[in-house]
Design an enzyme around this catalytic site. Sequence first.
Site, PDB file in Angstrom:
ATOM      1  N   SER A 146       0.863  -1.187   0.000  1.00 45.49           N
ATOM      2  CA  SER A 146       0.000   0.000   0.000  1.00 45.49           C
ATOM      3  C   SER A 146       0.896   1.233   0.000  1.00 45.49           C
ATOM      4  O   SER A 146       2.052   1.159   0.445  1.00 45.49           O
ATOM      5  CB  SER A 146      -0.860   0.015   1.277  1.00 45.49           C
ATOM      6  OG  SER A 146      -1.498   1.259   1.442  1.00 45.49           O
ATOM      7  N   TYR A 159      -1.534  -1.034  10.356  1.00 50.91           N
ATOM      8  CA  TYR A 159      -1.599  -1.296   8.907  1.00 50.91           C
ATOM      9  C   TYR A 159      -0.314  -0.829   8.223  1.00 50.91           C
ATOM     10  O   TYR A 159       0.288  -1.553   7.428  1.00 50.91           O
ATOM     11  CB  TYR A 159      -2.811  -0.550   8.344  1.00 50.91           C
ATOM     12  CG  TYR A 159      -3.131  -0.786   6.885  1.00 50.91           C
ATOM     13  CD1 TYR A 159      -3.957  -1.834   6.488  1.00 50.91           C
ATOM     14  CD2 TYR A 159      -2.643   0.060   5.896  1.00 50.91           C
ATOM     15  CE1 TYR A 159      -4.291  -2.028   5.149  1.00 50.91           C
ATOM     16  CE2 TYR A 159      -2.961  -0.122   4.556  1.00 50.91           C
ATOM     17  CZ  TYR A 159      -3.782  -1.164   4.188  1.00 50.91           C
ATOM     18  OH  TYR A 159      -4.114  -1.357   2.855  1.00 50.91           O
TER      19      TYR A 159
HETATM   20  P1  NAD Z   1     -11.577  -5.567  -0.385  1.00 52.78           P
HETATM   21  O1  NAD Z   1     -12.092  -5.399   1.004  1.00 52.78           O
HETATM   22  O2  NAD Z   1     -12.460  -5.246  -1.522  1.00 52.78           O
HETATM   23  O3  NAD Z   1     -10.988  -7.032  -0.574  1.00 52.78           O
HETATM   24  C1  NAD Z   1     -10.227  -7.666   0.415  1.00 52.78           C
HETATM   25  C2  NAD Z   1     -10.553  -9.145   0.396  1.00 52.78           C
HETATM   26  O4  NAD Z   1      -9.705  -9.796   1.358  1.00 52.78           O
HETATM   27  C3  NAD Z   1     -12.006  -9.457   0.784  1.00 52.78           C
HETATM   28  O5  NAD Z   1     -12.598 -10.296  -0.187  1.00 52.78           O
HETATM   29  C4  NAD Z   1     -11.880 -10.141   2.150  1.00 52.78           C
HETATM   30  O6  NAD Z   1     -12.883 -11.151   2.361  1.00 52.78           O
HETATM   31  C5  NAD Z   1     -10.499 -10.756   2.032  1.00 52.78           C
HETATM   32  N1  NAD Z   1      -9.932 -11.079   3.347  1.00 52.78           N
HETATM   33  C6  NAD Z   1      -9.957 -10.343   4.477  1.00 52.78           C
HETATM   34  N2  NAD Z   1      -9.372 -11.015   5.488  1.00 52.78           N
HETATM   35  C7  NAD Z   1      -8.951 -12.188   4.955  1.00 52.78           C
HETATM   36  C8  NAD Z   1      -8.287 -13.311   5.492  1.00 52.78           C
HETATM   37  N3  NAD Z   1      -7.945 -13.382   6.798  1.00 52.78           N
HETATM   38  N4  NAD Z   1      -8.012 -14.351   4.664  1.00 52.78           N
HETATM   39  C9  NAD Z   1      -8.364 -14.309   3.350  1.00 52.78           C
HETATM   40  N5  NAD Z   1      -9.028 -13.290   2.806  1.00 52.78           N
HETATM   41  C10 NAD Z   1      -9.316 -12.230   3.599  1.00 52.78           C
HETATM   42  O7  NAD Z   1     -10.276  -4.642  -0.410  1.00 52.78           O
HETATM   43  P2  NAD Z   1      -9.176  -4.342  -1.528  1.00 52.78           P
HETATM   44  O8  NAD Z   1      -8.982  -2.885  -1.508  1.00 52.78           O
HETATM   45  O9  NAD Z   1      -9.457  -5.027  -2.810  1.00 52.78           O
HETATM   46  O10 NAD Z   1      -7.891  -4.981  -0.823  1.00 52.78           O
HETATM   47  C11 NAD Z   1      -6.934  -5.761  -1.535  1.00 52.78           C
HETATM   48  C12 NAD Z   1      -5.548  -5.429  -1.022  1.00 52.78           C
HETATM   49  O11 NAD Z   1      -5.214  -4.103  -1.403  1.00 52.78           O
HETATM   50  C13 NAD Z   1      -5.417  -5.454   0.513  1.00 52.78           C
HETATM   51  O12 NAD Z   1      -4.169  -6.062   0.851  1.00 52.78           O
HETATM   52  C14 NAD Z   1      -5.406  -3.991   0.884  1.00 52.78           C
HETATM   53  O13 NAD Z   1      -4.729  -3.778   2.099  1.00 52.78           O
HETATM   54  C15 NAD Z   1      -4.690  -3.396  -0.293  1.00 52.78           C
HETATM   55  N6  NAD Z   1      -4.876  -1.962  -0.518  1.00 52.78           N
HETATM   56  C16 NAD Z   1      -6.114  -1.427  -0.756  1.00 52.78           C
HETATM   57  C17 NAD Z   1      -6.225  -0.069  -1.033  1.00 52.78           C
HETATM   58  C18 NAD Z   1      -7.552   0.588  -1.364  1.00 52.78           C
HETATM   59  O14 NAD Z   1      -7.600   1.810  -1.453  1.00 52.78           O
HETATM   60  N7  NAD Z   1      -8.599  -0.139  -1.576  1.00 52.78           N
HETATM   61  C19 NAD Z   1      -5.079   0.731  -1.053  1.00 52.78           C
HETATM   62  C20 NAD Z   1      -3.856   0.153  -0.791  1.00 52.78           C
HETATM   63  C21 NAD Z   1      -3.764  -1.196  -0.536  1.00 52.78           C
END
Ligand code: NAD
Length: 255
Positions: A146, A159
């Site tokens: 991130s 985080y």
């Molecule tokens: P999202 O919430 O849409 O998807 C995250 C998924 O991870 C969900 O389907 C959830 O069920 C799953 N999950 C949560 N805990 C889990 C576990 N213990 N085991 C297996 N699966 C689990 O969010 P996203 O934004 O698509 O997140 C994807 C990645 O991107 C994450 O690592 C997040 O930290 C990172 N991220 C997101 C953003 C943003 O702005 N959305 C920015 C930077 C990084």
Amino acid sequence: MTLSRSLKGSIALVTGAGSGMGAATARVFAAEGAHVAVTDYDLASAEAVAYEIAQEGLSCAAWGLDVSDPDRIRAVVGEIAAKFGGLDIVINNAGISAFCPIDSDAYDAVWAKSLAVLLTSHQQVIRAALPHLRKSAAPRIVNIASTEALGATSRDSPYAAAKAGVTGLTRALAVELGREGITVNCICPGPIATGMTAAIADDDKAVFAKRRTALGRYGQPEEVAHVTVSLCLPAASYITGATIPVDGGLMARNA
Ligand code: NAD
């Protein structure tokens, strides 16, 4: 030197693929001809994404996988390799948001869960996959960190610490596994419209993105997924240990 840009027949494991960037990544891998293991803590969401991919006549299967459960990780990786005949690509994507002030009573619990889901899981999935990756012609690992690994937001220290750990793990494993031809890279998404940011009102999203990013907007999950998939092409054979922001220019912008 002929370098292939085809993922046809590659076998890819995506964690947290039931939503957001993981779901988009699973779809793009499948569209590029890979066999995709769609895994998520929430089996129903993984099955929904796999159903949608299969409707397109593409190859995938769904597993319930909580990445904070090492026994389950080993079992599912074994099942994926058995079903598809190996494993070439690991995408450590599953994530939770974990805002918590440093003086909160909940801090230790939030810290422990954040580190387990966002960092420890990456090395555990990689260690389970390694025997299979070592047999692959083009083994690839992409860890999703991130921009919180590069800068930080107040009350987001569990985080941010976990995500910074992901960048360190990525570099160290790139160095350790490089001689075996296994590439390990890491993507730092900026503000992306996914489940994780769904609770932020659209107006607030727009104000933040205009103020902070160069492109002036939130990113879509597919815009991250395509970079992830690009890092996994056989032709992406000389990039490893890299930390790549996919953030609409957030980290580049001072004013
Ligand atoms: P999202 O919430 O849409 O998807 C995250 C998924 O991870 C969900 O389907 C959830 O069920 C799953 N999950 C949560 N805990 C889990 C576990 N213990 N085991 C297996 N699966 C689990 O969010 P996203 O934004 O698509 O997140 C994807 C990645 O991107 C994450 O690592 C997040 O930290 C990172 N991220 C997101 C953003 C943003 O702005 N959305 C920015 C930077 C990084």
